[in-house]
Design a protein around this motif. Sequence first.
Motif, PDB file in Angstrom:
ATOM      1  N   LYS A 187      -3.615 -10.017  -4.611  1.00  0.00           N
ATOM      2  CA  LYS A 187      -4.464  -9.213  -5.483  1.00  0.00           C
ATOM      3  C   LYS A 187      -5.740  -8.828  -4.770  1.00  0.00           C
ATOM      4  O   LYS A 187      -6.401  -9.643  -4.144  1.00  0.00           O
TER       5      LYS A 187
ATOM      6  N   GLU B  64      -3.638   7.707  -1.792  1.00  0.00           N
ATOM      7  CA  GLU B  64      -2.267   8.144  -2.045  1.00  0.00           C
ATOM      8  C   GLU B  64      -1.996   8.184  -3.545  1.00  0.00           C
ATOM      9  O   GLU B  64      -2.628   7.485  -4.324  1.00  0.00           O
ATOM     10  N   GLY B  65      -1.027   9.031  -3.919  1.00  0.00           N
ATOM     11  CA  GLY B  65      -0.640   9.136  -5.319  1.00  0.00           C
ATOM     12  C   GLY B  65      -1.258  10.297  -6.059  1.00  0.00           C
ATOM     13  O   GLY B  65      -1.103  10.404  -7.279  1.00  0.00           O
TER      14      GLY B  65
ATOM     15  N   GLN C 187      -6.270   7.535 -11.411  1.00  0.00           N
ATOM     16  CA  GLN C 187      -5.745   6.269 -10.906  1.00  0.00           C
ATOM     17  C   GLN C 187      -4.872   6.533  -9.683  1.00  0.00           C
ATOM     18  O   GLN C 187      -3.885   7.265  -9.770  1.00  0.00           O
ATOM     19  N   TYR C 188      -5.243   5.928  -8.564  1.00  0.00           N
ATOM     20  CA  TYR C 188      -4.512   6.122  -7.315  1.00  0.00           C
ATOM     21  C   TYR C 188      -4.416   4.789  -6.580  1.00  0.00           C
ATOM     22  O   TYR C 188      -4.728   3.739  -7.131  1.00  0.00           O
ATOM     23  N   ARG C 189      -3.997   4.853  -5.331  1.00  0.00           N
ATOM     24  CA  ARG C 189      -3.994   3.653  -4.496  1.00  0.00           C
ATOM     25  C   ARG C 189      -4.611   3.980  -3.141  1.00  0.00           C
ATOM     26  O   ARG C 189      -4.421   5.071  -2.607  1.00  0.00           O
TER      27      ARG C 189
ATOM     28  N   GLU D 105      -4.556   3.213   0.710  1.00  0.00           N
ATOM     29  CA  GLU D 105      -3.615   2.696   1.699  1.00  0.00           C
ATOM     30  C   GLU D 105      -4.340   2.513   3.026  1.00  0.00           C
ATOM     31  O   GLU D 105      -4.987   3.435   3.523  1.00  0.00           O
TER      32      GLU D 105
ATOM     33  N   MET E 246      -2.269  -2.089   0.471  1.00  0.00           N
ATOM     34  CA  MET E 246      -2.560  -1.120  -0.579  1.00  0.00           C
ATOM     35  C   MET E 246      -3.417  -1.740  -1.672  1.00  0.00           C
ATOM     36  O   MET E 246      -3.234  -2.904  -2.025  1.00  0.00           O
ATOM     37  N   VAL E 247      -4.348  -0.950  -2.180  1.00  0.00           N
ATOM     38  CA  VAL E 247      -5.253  -1.375  -3.249  1.00  0.00           C
ATOM     39  C   VAL E 247      -5.233  -0.319  -4.349  1.00  0.00           C
ATOM     40  O   VAL E 247      -5.500   0.854  -4.090  1.00  0.00           O
ATOM     41  N   SER E 248      -4.917  -0.714  -5.568  1.00  0.00           N
ATOM     42  CA  SER E 248      -4.962   0.221  -6.692  1.00  0.00           C
ATOM     43  C   SER E 248      -6.398   0.371  -7.176  1.00  0.00           C
ATOM     44  O   SER E 248      -7.165  -0.590  -7.180  1.00  0.00           O
TER      45      SER E 248
ATOM     46  N   ASN F  57      -9.235   3.056  -9.804  1.00  0.00           N
ATOM     47  CA  ASN F  57      -9.376   4.071 -10.838  1.00  0.00           C
ATOM     48  C   ASN F  57     -10.779   4.659 -10.777  1.00  0.00           C
ATOM     49  O   ASN F  57     -11.762   3.949 -10.984  1.00  0.00           O
TER      50      ASN F  57
END
Length: 207
Positions: A2, A50-51, A173-175, A177, A187-189, A191
């Motif tokens: 996490k 990304e996303g 909301q993305y990530r 990389e 990777m980290v999510s 917002n």
Amino acid sequence: MKWHAKRAVSLLGFLVPLLVFGGEATKTGIIKGTITIGGKPTTDAVVSVEGLPQENLKSQISNLKSKKAVMDQREVKFIPRVLPVLAGTTVSFPNNDKTWHNVFSKSEAKPFDLGLYPAGETRSVTFDKAGVARILCNVHPNMEGYVVVKSHPYFAAPDKRGNYRINAVPLGQYRLEVWHPDLGTKMVSFNLVREGEVLTLNVDLKK
């Protein structure tokens, strides 16, 4: 594993550029932070968002001009070792060494062979497909570099202190990389929720 994001809203009131997608201005924010390996800063990484919706990316990329970049050859090394570029970028490989070089790649992203050329000469390649191109030299087997080709402009390379900054990221909301040639991808999510927000995301690739 996490990852935790620390939010930092700018108090300076700086102007964040507005992107225009489909005739509408898009509210944006900034992603910044530090990339480390065991607590020590690294420059050998690529940080990207990304996303994002593909239709938005197409509109943004169509407004960008052709780019140029340089991967130097000095002291029998590729400098920088890791070079992120936007698809369509032409990368020059100047020979600033005291010996001959033969830059090539067998990577799927961009196979090429520039042939043997002497000190003081420069040869170039256009990278038009997203992916990672491992760059080698036929003369010096220990030389190794990476051109990381992205299909969108939301990326950055850390500086000598490991700091990076990605401007004008659309809210959502993305990530995040983080790619490293030896340590793989983290990777980290996240917002982004407020216009002009500055979100700090620090990543240690060994934690």
